[in-house]
Write a protein that holds these residues in place. Structure first.
Motif, PDB file in Angstrom:
ATOM      1  N   THR A 118      -2.016  -6.339  19.700  1.00 11.47           N
ATOM      2  CA  THR A 118      -2.650  -7.188  20.710  1.00 11.47           C
ATOM      3  C   THR A 118      -3.651  -8.175  20.110  1.00 11.47           C
ATOM      4  O   THR A 118      -4.137  -9.052  20.807  1.00 11.47           O
ATOM      5  N   GLY A 119      -3.951  -8.043  18.829  1.00 15.74           N
ATOM      6  CA  GLY A 119      -4.847  -8.984  18.166  1.00 15.74           C
ATOM      7  C   GLY A 119      -6.315  -8.581  18.184  1.00 15.74           C
ATOM      8  O   GLY A 119      -7.160  -9.330  17.700  1.00 15.74           O
ATOM      9  N   LYS A 120      -6.635  -7.405  18.690  1.00 10.81           N
ATOM     10  CA  LYS A 120      -8.026  -6.943  18.711  1.00 10.81           C
ATOM     11  C   LYS A 120      -8.491  -6.498  17.331  1.00 10.81           C
ATOM     12  O   LYS A 120      -9.665  -6.586  17.014  1.00 10.81           O
ATOM     13  N   TYR A 121      -7.554  -5.993  16.524  1.00  9.87           N
ATOM     14  CA  TYR A 121      -7.866  -5.538  15.166  1.00  9.87           C
ATOM     15  C   TYR A 121      -7.044  -6.332  14.167  1.00  9.87           C
ATOM     16  O   TYR A 121      -5.948  -6.793  14.471  1.00  9.87           O
ATOM     17  N   GLN A 122      -7.583  -6.440  12.955  1.00 14.25           N
ATOM     18  CA  GLN A 122      -6.842  -7.066  11.867  1.00 14.25           C
ATOM     19  C   GLN A 122      -6.068  -5.994  11.112  1.00 14.25           C
ATOM     20  O   GLN A 122      -6.503  -4.845  11.039  1.00 14.25           O
ATOM     21  N   ALA A 123      -4.954  -6.376  10.555  1.00 11.79           N
ATOM     22  CA  ALA A 123      -4.169  -5.466   9.714  1.00 11.79           C
ATOM     23  C   ALA A 123      -4.519  -5.767   8.266  1.00 11.79           C
ATOM     24  O   ALA A 123      -3.989  -6.695   7.662  1.00 11.79           O
ATOM     25  N   ASN A 124      -5.438  -5.001   7.710  1.00  9.03           N
ATOM     26  CA  ASN A 124      -5.888  -5.240   6.338  1.00  9.03           C
ATOM     27  C   ASN A 124      -5.003  -4.561   5.303  1.00  9.03           C
ATOM     28  O   ASN A 124      -4.852  -5.062   4.194  1.00  9.03           O
ATOM     29  N   ASP A 125      -4.437  -3.437   5.652  1.00 10.62           N
ATOM     30  CA  ASP A 125      -3.558  -2.720   4.749  1.00 10.62           C
ATOM     31  C   ASP A 125      -2.237  -3.478   4.628  1.00 10.62           C
ATOM     32  O   ASP A 125      -1.654  -3.865   5.647  1.00 10.62           O
ATOM     33  N   PRO A 126      -1.734  -3.720   3.423  1.00  7.76           N
ATOM     34  CA  PRO A 126      -0.482  -4.482   3.258  1.00  7.76           C
ATOM     35  C   PRO A 126       0.711  -3.885   4.003  1.00  7.76           C
ATOM     36  O   PRO A 126       1.522  -4.613   4.567  1.00  7.76           O
ATOM     37  N   GLN A 127       0.807  -2.564   4.019  1.00  9.34           N
ATOM     38  CA  GLN A 127       1.930  -1.932   4.707  1.00  9.34           C
ATOM     39  C   GLN A 127       1.816  -2.129   6.220  1.00  9.34           C
ATOM     40  O   GLN A 127       2.805  -2.423   6.894  1.00  9.34           O
ATOM     41  N   LEU A 128       0.613  -2.008   6.767  1.00  5.25           N
ATOM     42  CA  LEU A 128       0.422  -2.236   8.198  1.00  5.25           C
ATOM     43  C   LEU A 128       0.612  -3.707   8.557  1.00  5.25           C
ATOM     44  O   LEU A 128       1.127  -4.028   9.624  1.00  5.25           O
ATOM     45  N   ALA A 129       0.206  -4.607   7.666  1.00  6.74           N
ATOM     46  CA  ALA A 129       0.404  -6.038   7.907  1.00  6.74           C
ATOM     47  C   ALA A 129       1.895  -6.366   7.958  1.00  6.74           C
ATOM     48  O   ALA A 129       2.334  -7.158   8.790  1.00  6.74           O
ATOM     49  N   SER A 130       2.669  -5.736   7.098  1.00  6.76           N
ATOM     50  CA  SER A 130       4.122  -5.934   7.098  1.00  6.76           C
ATOM     51  C   SER A 130       4.732  -5.411   8.397  1.00  6.76           C
ATOM     52  O   SER A 130       5.588  -6.063   9.006  1.00  6.76           O
ATOM     53  N   TYR A 131       4.292  -4.238   8.837  1.00  8.33           N
ATOM     54  CA  TYR A 131       4.748  -3.651  10.095  1.00  8.33           C
ATOM     55  C   TYR A 131       4.404  -4.569  11.263  1.00  8.33           C
ATOM     56  O   TYR A 131       5.224  -4.791  12.148  1.00  8.33           O
ATOM     57  N   LEU A 132       3.204  -5.129  11.257  1.00 10.51           N
ATOM     58  CA  LEU A 132       2.763  -6.023  12.332  1.00 10.51           C
ATOM     59  C   LEU A 132       3.616  -7.293  12.386  1.00 10.51           C
ATOM     60  O   LEU A 132       4.026  -7.726  13.460  1.00 10.51           O
ATOM     61  N   ARG A 133       3.909  -7.875  11.241  1.00 13.09           N
ATOM     62  CA  ARG A 133       4.790  -9.064  11.210  1.00 13.09           C
ATOM     63  C   ARG A 133       6.162  -8.737  11.798  1.00 13.09           C
ATOM     64  O   ARG A 133       6.722  -9.505  12.573  1.00 13.09           O
ATOM     65  N   TYR A 134       6.697  -7.579  11.437  1.00 15.75           N
ATOM     66  CA  TYR A 134       7.998  -7.140  11.936  1.00 15.75           C
ATOM     67  C   TYR A 134       7.959  -6.965  13.449  1.00 15.75           C
ATOM     68  O   TYR A 134       8.864  -7.391  14.158  1.00 15.75           O
ATOM     69  N   LYS A 135       6.898  -6.339  13.971  1.00 20.03           N
ATOM     70  CA  LYS A 135       6.744  -6.149  15.415  1.00 20.03           C
ATOM     71  C   LYS A 135       6.693  -7.491  16.141  1.00 20.03           C
ATOM     72  O   LYS A 135       7.278  -7.651  17.199  1.00 20.03           O
ATOM     73  N   LYS A 136       5.980  -8.463  15.573  1.00 20.45           N
ATOM     74  CA  LYS A 136       5.858  -9.763  16.221  1.00 20.45           C
ATOM     75  C   LYS A 136       7.199 -10.488  16.268  1.00 20.45           C
ATOM     76  O   LYS A 136       7.512 -11.157  17.247  1.00 20.45           O
ATOM     77  N   ILE A 137       7.983 -10.346  15.236  1.00 25.10           N
ATOM     78  CA  ILE A 137       9.320 -10.951  15.217  1.00 25.10           C
ATOM     79  C   ILE A 137      10.202 -10.296  16.282  1.00 25.10           C
ATOM     80  O   ILE A 137      10.879 -10.975  17.049  1.00 25.10           O
ATOM     81  N   LEU A 138      10.174  -8.964  16.329  1.00 21.22           N
ATOM     82  CA  LEU A 138      11.014  -8.250  17.286  1.00 21.22           C
ATOM     83  C   LEU A 138      10.606  -8.517  18.726  1.00 21.22           C
ATOM     84  O   LEU A 138      11.450  -8.663  19.599  1.00 21.22           O
ATOM     85  N   ARG A 139       9.307  -8.590  18.992  1.00 29.05           N
ATOM     86  CA  ARG A 139       8.896  -8.778  20.387  1.00 29.05           C
ATOM     87  C   ARG A 139       9.228 -10.178  20.886  1.00 29.05           C
ATOM     88  O   ARG A 139       9.337 -10.395  22.080  1.00 29.05           O
ATOM     89  N   ALA A 140       9.441 -11.107  19.992  1.00 27.91           N
ATOM     90  CA  ALA A 140       9.795 -12.470  20.388  1.00 27.91           C
ATOM     91  C   ALA A 140      11.205 -12.562  20.973  1.00 27.91           C
ATOM     92  O   ALA A 140      11.523 -13.541  21.644  1.00 27.91           O
ATOM     93  N   VAL A 141      12.041 -11.553  20.744  1.00 24.92           N
ATOM     94  CA  VAL A 141      13.406 -11.600  21.278  1.00 24.92           C
ATOM     95  C   VAL A 141      13.467 -11.194  22.746  1.00 24.92           C
ATOM     96  O   VAL A 141      14.501 -11.355  23.378  1.00 24.92           O
ATOM     97  N   PHE A 142      12.372 -10.673  23.288  1.00 25.84           N
ATOM     98  CA  PHE A 142      12.320 -10.287  24.697  1.00 25.84           C
ATOM     99  C   PHE A 142      11.657 -11.391  25.513  1.00 25.84           C
ATOM    100  O   PHE A 142      10.719 -12.042  25.057  1.00 25.84           O
TER     101      PHE A 142
END
Length: 64
Positions: free
Chosen positions: A26-50
């Motif tokens: 939701t953008g309230k927190y930053q993803a500082n960990d590289p693995q979590l940042a990668s997961y967040l990018r993936y989630k944003k791509i997937l949610r755009a298809v809905f």
């Protein structure tokens, strides 16, 4: 999310008991960990298809 899209869903309401995940998506927190940042990018791509997507946090005790 992928399975939901494959089943033909256009709208998605996703529930999570993770405060960290919901806060990052939701953008309230930053993803500082590289693995979590990668997961967040993936989630944003997937949610755009809905056409509609919402992520809500549920208390862990209510998550079944």
């Amino acid at each position: 999310m992928l399975l939901t899209k494959e089943l033909g869903a256009q709208c998605l309401l996703e529930k999570s008991d993770s405060l960290l995940v919901t806060g990052q998506v939701t953008g309230k927190y930053q993803a500082n960990d590289p693995q979590l940042a990668s997961y967040l990018r993936y989630k944003k791509i997937l949610r755009a298809v809905f056409s509609a997507f919402d992520l809500v946090r549920v208390p862990r005790e209510q998550n079944s």
